[in-house]
Write a protein that holds these residues in place. Structure first.
Motif, PDB file in Angstrom:
ATOM      1  N   GLU A  33       0.838  -1.189   0.000  1.00  0.00           N
ATOM      2  CA  GLU A  33       0.000   0.000   0.000  1.00  0.00           C
ATOM      3  C   GLU A  33       0.883   1.253   0.000  1.00  0.00           C
ATOM      4  O   GLU A  33       1.996   1.218   0.528  1.00  0.00           O
ATOM      5  CB  GLU A  33      -0.904   0.010   1.248  1.00  0.00           C
ATOM      6  CG  GLU A  33      -1.987  -1.053   1.254  1.00  0.00           C
ATOM      7  CD  GLU A  33      -3.113  -0.742   0.285  1.00  0.00           C
ATOM      8  OE1 GLU A  33      -2.918   0.078  -0.639  1.00  0.00           O
ATOM      9  OE2 GLU A  33      -4.192  -1.330   0.436  1.00  0.00           O
ATOM     10  N   PRO A  34       0.441   2.353  -0.637  1.00  0.00           N
ATOM     11  CA  PRO A  34      -0.880   2.551  -1.226  1.00  0.00           C
ATOM     12  C   PRO A  34      -0.992   2.106  -2.687  1.00  0.00           C
ATOM     13  O   PRO A  34      -2.019   2.334  -3.320  1.00  0.00           O
ATOM     14  CB  PRO A  34      -1.062   4.059  -1.113  1.00  0.00           C
ATOM     15  CG  PRO A  34       0.327   4.589  -1.295  1.00  0.00           C
ATOM     16  CD  PRO A  34       1.235   3.597  -0.602  1.00  0.00           C
ATOM     17  N   VAL A  35       0.069   1.477  -3.214  1.00  0.00           N
ATOM     18  CA  VAL A  35       0.062   1.080  -4.623  1.00  0.00           C
ATOM     19  C   VAL A  35      -1.098   0.137  -4.925  1.00  0.00           C
ATOM     20  O   VAL A  35      -1.802   0.292  -5.936  1.00  0.00           O
ATOM     21  CB  VAL A  35       1.397   0.421  -5.018  1.00  0.00           C
ATOM     22  CG1 VAL A  35       1.355  -0.065  -6.466  1.00  0.00           C
ATOM     23  CG2 VAL A  35       2.542   1.409  -4.831  1.00  0.00           C
ATOM     24  N   ALA A  36      -1.332  -0.837  -4.047  1.00  0.00           N
ATOM     25  CA  ALA A  36      -2.378  -1.829  -4.300  1.00  0.00           C
ATOM     26  C   ALA A  36      -3.753  -1.169  -4.405  1.00  0.00           C
ATOM     27  O   ALA A  36      -4.518  -1.439  -5.342  1.00  0.00           O
ATOM     28  CB  ALA A  36      -2.379  -2.886  -3.193  1.00  0.00           C
ATOM     29  N   SER A  37      -4.071  -0.308  -3.446  1.00  0.00           N
ATOM     30  CA  SER A  37      -5.373   0.359  -3.452  1.00  0.00           C
ATOM     31  C   SER A  37      -5.528   1.308  -4.628  1.00  0.00           C
ATOM     32  O   SER A  37      -6.599   1.391  -5.242  1.00  0.00           O
ATOM     33  CB  SER A  37      -5.583   1.123  -2.145  1.00  0.00           C
ATOM     34  OG  SER A  37      -5.671   0.238  -1.053  1.00  0.00           O
ATOM     35  N   GLU A  38      -4.452   2.028  -4.956  1.00  0.00           N
ATOM     36  CA  GLU A  38      -4.510   2.961  -6.082  1.00  0.00           C
ATOM     37  C   GLU A  38      -4.660   2.212  -7.394  1.00  0.00           C
ATOM     38  O   GLU A  38      -5.343   2.672  -8.314  1.00  0.00           O
ATOM     39  CB  GLU A  38      -3.256   3.836  -6.098  1.00  0.00           C
ATOM     40  CG  GLU A  38      -3.205   4.839  -4.949  1.00  0.00           C
ATOM     41  CD  GLU A  38      -1.979   5.706  -4.988  1.00  0.00           C
ATOM     42  OE1 GLU A  38      -0.968   5.296  -5.609  1.00  0.00           O
ATOM     43  OE2 GLU A  38      -2.014   6.810  -4.407  1.00  0.00           O
ATOM     44  N   TYR A  39      -4.018   1.052  -7.478  1.00  0.00           N
ATOM     45  CA  TYR A  39      -4.126   0.228  -8.677  1.00  0.00           C
ATOM     46  C   TYR A  39      -5.563  -0.237  -8.869  1.00  0.00           C
ATOM     47  O   TYR A  39      -6.115  -0.204  -9.965  1.00  0.00           O
ATOM     48  CB  TYR A  39      -3.187  -0.975  -8.538  1.00  0.00           C
ATOM     49  CG  TYR A  39      -2.839  -1.661  -9.844  1.00  0.00           C
ATOM     50  CD1 TYR A  39      -1.799  -1.187 -10.644  1.00  0.00           C
ATOM     51  CD2 TYR A  39      -3.538  -2.784 -10.276  1.00  0.00           C
ATOM     52  CE1 TYR A  39      -1.464  -1.814 -11.834  1.00  0.00           C
ATOM     53  CE2 TYR A  39      -3.216  -3.415 -11.469  1.00  0.00           C
ATOM     54  CZ  TYR A  39      -2.178  -2.920 -12.236  1.00  0.00           C
ATOM     55  OH  TYR A  39      -1.857  -3.549 -13.426  1.00  0.00           O
ATOM     56  N   GLU A  40      -6.176  -0.660  -7.759  1.00  0.00           N
ATOM     57  CA  GLU A  40      -7.577  -1.106  -7.824  1.00  0.00           C
ATOM     58  C   GLU A  40      -8.501   0.067  -8.110  1.00  0.00           C
ATOM     59  O   GLU A  40      -9.447  -0.048  -8.910  1.00  0.00           O
ATOM     60  CB  GLU A  40      -7.965  -1.773  -6.505  1.00  0.00           C
ATOM     61  CG  GLU A  40      -9.391  -2.331  -6.500  1.00  0.00           C
ATOM     62  CD  GLU A  40      -9.696  -3.100  -5.221  1.00  0.00           C
ATOM     63  OE1 GLU A  40      -9.963  -4.309  -5.286  1.00  0.00           O
ATOM     64  OE2 GLU A  40      -9.663  -2.465  -4.138  1.00  0.00           O
TER      65      GLU A  40
END
Length: 335
Positions: free
Chosen positions: A192-199
């Motif tokens: 995070e925050p890459v995972a949430s931003e990717y989604e």
């Protein structure tokens, strides 16, 4: 020439100062090298933002080491007073037979902080044992703890690389998200925050927490040379006290408020993304409240490394970790 250079380096290391430096403000300056900069380490940044280090007359000089190996090198060379990285870096030094092994004196995170991202929405149907059958996964470089932890989870669920699942080790950790977006693999692990931003961008779906699946592991810890610790015990205690207060703040404060406090530490990241990241890490109980490594967690880390064929021999917790400082400070804070 090599012998001469070696002798010079040894002489330099022998005279390196181990007493803490004083800043211009009169505070004790700690040169702290972190493995990377991440919301996963929010309590440490909160401790600085809230003045908890200042309360202990400590000034943090933070630098990004860019990997555990670099952090360890900085600690061993004396260019960093305290290193912040996975304890496996010190474990490898110990196993290698060195008589210059840094001591782990505090633990911040107790899980892998990455999340598994899929190309398809299967958040409600994902199953570790069945969903990954025959799939290709990007989870880090071979021999790195992120990849070894993921392999440990796979093996625990009856999956074996090269047999019924494919671990792609060809992509550097920092380039995995770009490779995944470019069409490589069926799944990718992201912090995070890459995972949430990717989604949020509609590029993929977060389907599972790697840290939740692996169980408690001492993922990132604070290390220092024994000479530094013994000559600066009050500084070590003050440092731990400040970080423990930071952990308590993050755990007890709503994520929206904490995200506002931390926004200056993450330029270019939306406050809402920091908030979502904090919620994600709170949900999996990411931080070691008493900063004391447990024997069970340490043994699980060795299980993970051993399972990947990267552990030459096992060691005991006391050979690498000093829990006396964190235990004492936590007890004082909770009297």
């Amino acid at each position: 020439m090599k012998k001469i250079l070696t002798a010079i380096l040894c002489a330099l290391f022998a005279v390196l100062p181990f007493s803490a430096c004083q800043s211009n403000t009169g505070a004790t300056k700690i040169r702290l090298s972190e493995v990377t900069h991440s919301v996963f380490y929010a309590p440490m940044y909160a401790a600085e933002a809230l003045g908890y280090f200042e309360d202990e007359n400590i000034e943090i000089d933070l630098s990004n080491g860019g990997g555990a190996d670099n952090v360890m090198a900085a600690v061993l060379s004396g260019s960093a007073d305290i290193g912040f990285c996975g304890p496996e870096a010190a474990l490898y030094v110990l196993i290698g037979g060195s008589n210059n092994v840094p001591t782990v004196f505090g633990q911040l995170t107790k899980r892998d902080g990455s999340f598994l991202v899929s190309r398809v929405d299967e958040a409600d149907t994902f199953d570790w044992a069945t969903s990954l059958q025959g799939k290709e996964i990007l989870a880090g470089r071979k021999g790195g703890v992120p990849a070894m932890t993921f392999e440990y989870i796979l093996n625990s669920n009856g999956l074996t690389d090269g047999v019924n699942v494919h671990m792609n080790y060809d992509v550097n950790f920092n380039n995995m998200t770009a490779a995944f977006e470019g069409g490589t693999a069926d799944y990718c692990t992201m912090f995070e925050p890459v995972a949430s931003e990717y989604e949020k961008a509609g590029k993929g779906y977060v389907v599972a927490s790697v840290g939740e699946a692996s169980g408690e592991v001492p993922y990132t810890c604070f290390i220092a040379r024994e000479n530094y610790i013994s000559k600066n015990e009050s500084v070590i205690e003050g440092f731990l006290r400040a970080v423990m207060k930071g952990i308590a703040y993050i755990n007890d404060t709503d994520s929206a408020t904490a995200a506002e406090l931390l926004k200056s530490y993450f330029d270019g990241t939306e406050v809402s993304s920091i908030e979502t990241s904090l919620d994600s890490y709170k949900a999996i109980d990411s931080w070691q409240e008493d900063m004391t490594m447990t024997e069970d967690a340490f043994n699980r880390l060795q299980d993970i490394i051993d399972n990947a064929g990267e552990l030459e021999k096992r060691v005991t917790l006391s050979e690498l970790v000093d829990t006396s400082y964190s235990t004492r400070i936590y007890a004082q804070l909770n009297e």
